[in-house]
Design an enzyme around this catalytic site. Structure first.
Site, PDB file in Angstrom:
ATOM      1  N   LEU A 117      16.649   8.715 -15.068  1.00 51.45           N
ATOM      2  CA  LEU A 117      16.615  10.144 -14.750  1.00 51.45           C
ATOM      3  C   LEU A 117      17.712  10.840 -15.541  1.00 51.45           C
ATOM      4  O   LEU A 117      18.897  10.716 -15.239  1.00 51.45           O
ATOM      5  CB  LEU A 117      16.821  10.376 -13.249  1.00 51.45           C
ATOM      6  CG  LEU A 117      15.929   9.552 -12.303  1.00 51.45           C
ATOM      7  CD1 LEU A 117      16.205   9.951 -10.856  1.00 51.45           C
ATOM      8  CD2 LEU A 117      14.463   9.705 -12.642  1.00 51.45           C
ATOM      9  N   GLY A 118      17.323  11.541 -16.600  1.00 52.79           N
ATOM     10  CA  GLY A 118      18.277  12.223 -17.459  1.00 52.79           C
ATOM     11  C   GLY A 118      18.441  11.520 -18.785  1.00 52.79           C
ATOM     12  O   GLY A 118      18.540  10.295 -18.831  1.00 52.79           O
ATOM     13  N   GLY A 160      22.769   9.569 -20.751  1.00 56.62           N
ATOM     14  CA  GLY A 160      21.465   8.926 -20.754  1.00 56.62           C
ATOM     15  C   GLY A 160      21.065   8.413 -22.125  1.00 56.62           C
ATOM     16  O   GLY A 160      20.510   7.308 -22.252  1.00 56.62           O
ATOM     17  N   ARG A 192      13.943  17.407 -18.638  1.00 55.28           N
ATOM     18  CA  ARG A 192      13.461  18.765 -18.408  1.00 55.28           C
ATOM     19  C   ARG A 192      12.410  19.158 -19.443  1.00 55.28           C
ATOM     20  O   ARG A 192      11.419  19.816 -19.124  1.00 55.28           O
ATOM     21  CB  ARG A 192      14.625  19.759 -18.463  1.00 55.28           C
ATOM     22  CG  ARG A 192      15.552  19.686 -17.267  1.00 55.28           C
ATOM     23  CD  ARG A 192      16.611  20.769 -17.368  1.00 55.28           C
ATOM     24  NE  ARG A 192      17.500  20.762 -16.219  1.00 55.28           N
ATOM     25  CZ  ARG A 192      18.530  21.584 -16.078  1.00 55.28           C
ATOM     26  NH1 ARG A 192      18.801  22.484 -17.019  1.00 55.28           N
ATOM     27  NH2 ARG A 192      19.309  21.519 -14.999  1.00 55.28           N
ATOM     28  N   ARG A 193      12.670  18.798 -20.722  1.00 58.15           N
ATOM     29  CA  ARG A 193      11.749  19.175 -21.796  1.00 58.15           C
ATOM     30  C   ARG A 193      11.369  17.929 -22.587  1.00 58.15           C
ATOM     31  O   ARG A 193      12.215  17.325 -23.254  1.00 58.15           O
ATOM     32  CB  ARG A 193      12.391  20.212 -22.717  1.00 58.15           C
ATOM     33  CG  ARG A 193      12.726  21.525 -22.023  1.00 58.15           C
ATOM     34  CD  ARG A 193      13.118  22.614 -23.015  1.00 58.15           C
ATOM     35  NE  ARG A 193      14.227  22.207 -23.862  1.00 58.15           N
ATOM     36  CZ  ARG A 193      15.511  22.276 -23.508  1.00 58.15           C
ATOM     37  NH1 ARG A 193      15.831  22.732 -22.318  1.00 58.15           N
ATOM     38  NH2 ARG A 193      16.448  21.892 -24.351  1.00 58.15           N
ATOM     39  N   ILE A 236      36.352   2.429 -16.980  1.00 57.28           N
ATOM     40  CA  ILE A 236      37.404   1.636 -16.347  1.00 57.28           C
ATOM     41  C   ILE A 236      36.837   0.874 -15.154  1.00 57.28           C
ATOM     42  O   ILE A 236      36.293   1.492 -14.235  1.00 57.28           O
ATOM     43  CB  ILE A 236      38.573   2.527 -15.878  1.00 57.28           C
ATOM     44  CG1 ILE A 236      39.129   3.342 -17.037  1.00 57.28           C
ATOM     45  CG2 ILE A 236      39.666   1.681 -15.240  1.00 57.28           C
ATOM     46  CD1 ILE A 236      40.154   4.378 -16.615  1.00 57.28           C
ATOM     47  N   LYS A 289      36.213  12.733  -7.149  1.00 55.01           N
ATOM     48  CA  LYS A 289      36.575  11.340  -7.431  1.00 55.01           C
ATOM     49  C   LYS A 289      37.571  10.809  -6.399  1.00 55.01           C
ATOM     50  O   LYS A 289      37.502   9.642  -6.008  1.00 55.01           O
ATOM     51  CB  LYS A 289      37.159  11.240  -8.843  1.00 55.01           C
ATOM     52  CG  LYS A 289      36.138  11.572  -9.925  1.00 55.01           C
ATOM     53  CD  LYS A 289      36.781  11.711 -11.291  1.00 55.01           C
ATOM     54  CE  LYS A 289      35.750  12.059 -12.348  1.00 55.01           C
ATOM     55  NZ  LYS A 289      36.354  12.304 -13.679  1.00 55.01           N
ATOM     56  N   GLY A 349      33.099  10.448 -21.493  1.00 49.45           N
ATOM     57  CA  GLY A 349      32.417  10.253 -22.765  1.00 49.45           C
ATOM     58  C   GLY A 349      31.125   9.487 -22.585  1.00 49.45           C
ATOM     59  O   GLY A 349      30.974   8.701 -21.648  1.00 49.45           O
TER      60      GLY A 349
END
Length: 441
Positions: A10-11, A16, A46-47, A138, A207, A309
């Site tokens: 998903l994504g 992703g 989405r597209r 990490i 977090k 990242g």
């Protein structure tokens, strides 16, 4: 080799796309580690027609129907890297209740309503893994959840937002103000166009809630976390910290301790603080993350690395995918949520720490005595006082000297009351800065 373990992704944004690349590049090694190949059953986006460069994936796998993809019988594991609360919550609850393991990097959802996901996982007998939700690559959550499960963790202190750490490190290194350091972070790609979630502490607070939940076997949400950002930190604050042998970091602090009635509770907070240059977290610069754990038997532990990242986060996602795939092949399930302690969250007013307060005051006899009297009335003990040229108070108030006061440990509520009274004194032009001091107790 057995039948493939099939993934619904998903994504397909920054993280992703890296997950797809790593799955392709390391397919043979991943299959050997798991005992079965990993295959992508579909990718919800989405597209569908968006240009994704040379991404090594069959375009026919893309779909705009995430729920339909999740419900497919040939999907074993759902990997969610979309983010946000809804509709992600509905998707993941659906998958878990159907017995499909979930790997997610969604810190916001876990911090707001992790309980719904854990309950759905228990109902469906599925795994819920989320290593990538805190501190990127990490290895941190798994050690808290598994390796330290036989120990008692007393405190977790961390730098868990790379953007704010870059900004504060730049201010410390160059003497720049907040605005200039933020502009540099934006130009270098460390800060988003809208940096609010980072600089106001929302990201770190989410977090912190996840870390506290794992460390103290208690369900903690983002709403339980006291949050302050770094927008009010000035170049003068950074210079004052350096004069004390300290540096300023945005810290998440989760601690176990007794409340005013002697009951065991947890305190969870995010705010900028001065820490001594000798503290292990003081040398964490640039956009790096680090978390300092204090446990009774293990002692002090430090986890350090890149906290954000695409590639680092995808590395953590794939580590979880390997774990849930191996569990699935073995017919096993990871340990369920541990929230047996169910400790109350202590109000911020009861949090104990030291403080650094800067005041612009009138330079005349009796000022120091009057200021010290305010601290005494609120039972806040003064450790050191330094006087120097004024930082510049409001015109007409006669503010032509600066007092810098560092306190001993005191409750946050007592310090707040002290500052309120100081602001009402005629001899005080302004309270220019209030910062907590951590790590030297």
């Amino acid at each position: 080799m057995t039948s493939p373990v099939r993934l619904a992704l998903l994504g397909c944004g920054t993280v992703g796309s890296e997950v797809v690349r790593l799955l392709h590049e390391q397919s043979a090694d991943l299959a050997a580690r798991i005992g079965a190949p990993l295959e992508i059953a579909g990718i919800a986006v989405r597209r569908v027609g968006r240009d994704r460069g040379d991404l090594p994936v069959d375009p026919a796998l893309f779909t705009t129907d995430p729920l339909g993809l999740i419900k497919r019988d040939d999907v074993d594991v759902v990997v969610e890297v979309v983010g946000g609360i809804e509709p992600a919550r509905g998707w993941l609850v659906e998958a878990l209740r159907a017995g499909k393991s979930v790997v997610t990097a969604n810190k916001a959802l876990l911090a707001e309503d992790g309980a719904a996901l854990h309950d759905a996982a228990a109902e469906g007998g599925a795994d819920l893994y989320y290593e990538a939700s805190v501190a990127g690559a990490i290895p941190l959550l798994r050690p808290l959840r598994d390796s330290l499960h036989g120990d008692r963790i007393n405190r977790v202190t961390g730098i868990v937002n790379g953007t704010t750490n870059f900004i504060l490190s730049a201010m410390d290194a160059t003497g720049a103000g907040f605005a200039e350091a933020l502009e540099e972070a934006t130009e270098l790609g460390y800060a988003e166009a809208d940096p609010t979630a980072d600089v106001e502490g929302f990201d770190a607070a989410a977090k912190a809630a996840i870390l506290a939940s794992l460390a103290f076997h208690t369900r903690v949400t983002a709403a339980d976390v006291h949050r302050e950002g770094i927008t009010e930190v000035t170049a003068a604050d950074v210079a004052s910290a350096r004069a004390m042998g300290c540096t300023i970091k945005l810290l998440c602090i989760a601690a176990r301790g007794a409340d005013a009635a002697g009951r065991e509770t947890v305190s969870v907070r995010v705010h900028p603080a001065m820490i001594p240059l000798t503290h292990p977290l003081a040398s964490v610069g640039d956009a790096f993350n680090a978390v300092f754990v204090e446990a009774e038997a293990a002692g002090q532990l430090m986890f350090y690395g890149r906290g954000a990242g695409g590639a680092p986060t995808a590395s953590a996602v794939l580590g979880d995918v390997v774990a849930v795939a191996r569990n699935r092949l073995a017919g096993a399930r990871a340990a369920s949520e541990s929230a047996y302690a169910d400790l109350a969250v202590r109000p911020m007013g009861e949090a104990l720490t030291r403080y650094h307060i800067s005041l612009d005051v009138a330079d005349r006899p009796g000022v120091l005595e009057a200021v010290a009297g305010v601290f005494a009335r609120h039972e806040v003990s003064i450790a050191t006082v330094r006087q120097g040229p004024a930082g510049g108070g409001p015109a007409g108030r006669g503010s032509d000297a600066e007092l810098v006061i560092v306190t001993h440990v005191a409750p946050d509520a007592a310090l707040a009351a002290t500052v309120r009274e100081l602001r009402g004194l005629d001899i005080v032009g302004s309270v220019t800065s209030v910062l907590r001091v951590e790590g030297g107790q």
